[in-house]
Each structure stands twice: as structure tokens, then as C-alpha cells.
Write a protein that holds these residues in place. Structure first.
Motif, short mmCIF file in Angstrom:
data_model
loop_
_atom_site.label_atom_id
_atom_site.label_comp_id
_atom_site.label_asym_id
_atom_site.label_seq_id
_atom_site.Cartn_x
_atom_site.Cartn_y
_atom_site.Cartn_z
N LYS A 131 1.29 4.24 -2.86
CA LYS A 131 1.38 5.66 -2.72
C LYS A 131 2.30 6.30 -3.35
N TYR A 132 3.65 5.91 -3.37
CA TYR A 132 4.69 6.33 -4.05
C TYR A 132 4.52 6.35 -5.48
N GLN A 153 -6.14 4.87 -4.67
CA GLN A 153 -5.14 5.99 -4.31
C GLN A 153 -5.44 7.43 -4.85
N LYS A 160 0.88 -1.31 -0.04
CA LYS A 160 -0.03 -0.02 0.01
C LYS A 160 0.80 1.22 -0.06
N GLN A 161 1.86 1.28 0.66
CA GLN A 161 2.94 2.29 0.86
C GLN A 161 3.60 2.51 -0.51
N LYS A 186 -8.95 9.05 -3.96
CA LYS A 186 -8.86 9.55 -2.51
C LYS A 186 -8.11 11.03 -2.67
N GLN A 187 -7.38 11.31 -3.90
CA GLN A 187 -7.02 12.64 -4.09
C GLN A 187 -7.81 13.36 -4.96
N VAL A 199 1.71 6.48 -7.13
CA VAL A 199 0.70 7.37 -7.54
C VAL A 199 1.56 8.84 -7.36
N GLU A 200 2.07 9.19 -6.50
CA GLU A 200 2.79 10.31 -6.55
C GLU A 200 3.89 10.60 -7.69
#
Length: 257
Positions: free
Chosen positions: A197-198, A228, A193-194, A231-232, A200-201
Motif C-alpha cells: 500500500k505504501y 492495490q 500487504k501494508q 482498487k483505486q 502504491v502511494e
């Protein structure tokens, strides 16, 4: 129990209310489908396009612009399936799936209409790399990165005498992984999951720079990235990134810098 005419009258408004609600829901679905079709008109299996120029110009007049991200799933790997597997055989299937070449496909199944300056991203697994090169390799730079690899899976242990269909092994193995178990020697769900997130960034940074970001990756990862992004504030206008050579497309309207 019998109902007289007075009792029936009490139910009439409810009946009409239900009809109205059903009609509203159906109309909303039709409207949304029409919107998606108008946005994603495509005469082949998948289309990868720039943001519409006229739409972007109109947004610029409002001090805004549109960004979009394509999450494409790889082509099918060339690995044969059988009816029943032991746990060990199911694990071997996973190894094979991660290493075999893809089944050849017609690149014209994916129509690409992008400016030549785009960099196409993919995972470091062979099926993703080969798919990205087959579709984009002649005209675009393709960059692979392990951050975009699929979520790992380890089959649960069982006696060799137990043989089950592969989807059942995958269901229990993935399910236990999602619950926080069965991750010894592989990436845990929290770590995955982490990583998403990276990932997606990184994709958002590409979209902010080029307006359109394109990733060729994997079914479960694409789903995780989609969650992800939503959520943004990103909105899904096409959802097909868990199908081989299909794409999930997300967009976001942002302020001009």
C-alpha cells in the motif's frame, strides 16, 4: 427417455441464446484485444512510453489528464536449478536467487521513449537494481528502495531425506505464508500487504507529478501492486509484469488540478 418434436422446440431458444452469449463474449474478447494492441503497439519485447501527446491534449480540453504506471519485472538471475531439493537446499536457492547477478541481456529488448526528467525506481535487491541500470542507467536517474523488494519466502521445515522439485517447496511454503503461517523471522503477509500500500502511494505521487511512473521490481510484488491500484480505480491495459523483462501497465484518467 425420448423427446418428440414439441420437446425439441423448447430447447431451440436456449440453444440460440447460448450461441448469442458465446458470440458476445468472443466479440468482447476480440474487441478488448484489439484495444490493447492499439494502445500497446510495440516492436520489441517491452516498450516504455510517455502518454500519447495528442491523447493528452484532447483530455486537457475536457479538464482531465491521463496518468500511467509501469510495473516491470527484473531479468533472470544467474542461478542454476536442479531437479530435486531438500528443504535446506531449497532455502539456499532462495538466498542465492536474492544475491546472484542477472544473466546478461540485450537492453534493446526494452524500448524506452521517455522524457529525460524521469526517475526510475527499483527494489534494493541486486536483480532489480542491475536490470534497472542496464535498461535506464545511461539516460535516467535510478533510485532503489527496500519498499519495492519482493515478498519474502521461507521454506517449510522438513527432514533432509525428503527431496522434492523446487516448485513444490515454493508452493507449500508460499501457500502457508499466504494463510498467515510460516513467517517467523520474515515479513508476514499482513506486513507485506501494508508495504505494498505504501509502495502504491509512492508510485501514484510520482505519476501525478510526471504523468508516467516506472518501477523495476518483482513478479509477486508487481501482482500485489496491481491489485492495490485496481482498487483505486486504475485500469490494466497490459499485463506482463510477472514475466522477466515484461511490464504490467496501468492507467487512470484524473481531473486537472
Amino acid at each position: 427417455m425420448k423427446l418428440d418434436s414439441r420437446d425439441l422446440k423448447k430447447f431451440v431458444p436456449i440453444k440460440y441464446l447460448l450461441l448469442i452469449i458465446c458470440g458476445f463474449v468472443m466479440q468482447s474478447c476480440v474487441t478488448q484485444n484489439k484495444y490493447l494492441q492499439s494502445v500497446n503497439t510495440c516492436d520489441v519485447f517491452t516498450c516504455v512510453n510517455e502518454v500519447d501527446t495528442s491523447e493528452q491534449l484532447e483530455l486537457q480540453k475536457q479538464g482531465k489528464r491521463k496518468l500511467q504506471i509501469y510495473l516491470i519485472r527484473h531479468a533472470k538471475p544467474n542461478v542454476k536449478k536442479k531437479l530435486f531439493y531438500s528443504a535446506k537446499q531449497a532455502q539456499q536457492y532462495v538466498y542465492d536467487y536474492n544475491s546472484v547477478p542477472i544473466i546478461p541481456f540485450d537492453p534493446a529488448m526494452v524500448k524506452v521513449n521517455l522524457n529525460p526528467n524521469h526517475i526510475i525506481y527499483c527494489s534494493n535487491l541486486p536483480r532489480s537494481q542491475e536490470t534497472a541500470l542496464a535498461i535506464f542507467g545511461n539516460n535516467y536517474t535510478v533510485v532503489s528502495d527496500s519498499i519495492f523488494r519482493e515478498y519474502e519466502i521461507k521454506m517449510v521445515k522438513a527432514a533432509s531425506i525428503i527431496k522434492l522439485p523446487l516448485p513444490i517447496w515454493q508452493f507449500f511454503s508460499r501457500g502457508s505464508w499466504l494463510l498467515g503461517f510460516n513467517h517467523k523471522g520474515i515479513e508476514s503477509r499482513k506486513e507485506a500487504k501494508q508495504r505494498a500500500k505504501y509502495a502504491v502511494e509512492n508510485l501514484i505521487k510520482v505519476a501525478e507529478k510526471e504523468e508516467t511512473a516506472v518501477l523495476v521490481a518483482h513478479g509477486m510484488l508487481n501482482h500485489g501492486l496491481e491489485r492495490q491500484l485496481k482498487k483505486q480505480g486504475w485500469k490494466v491495459i497490459q499485463r506482463n509484469g510477472q514475466t522477466n523483462l515484461g511490464a504490467t501497465v496501468l492507467v487512470k484518467i484524473v481531473d486537472l488540478e
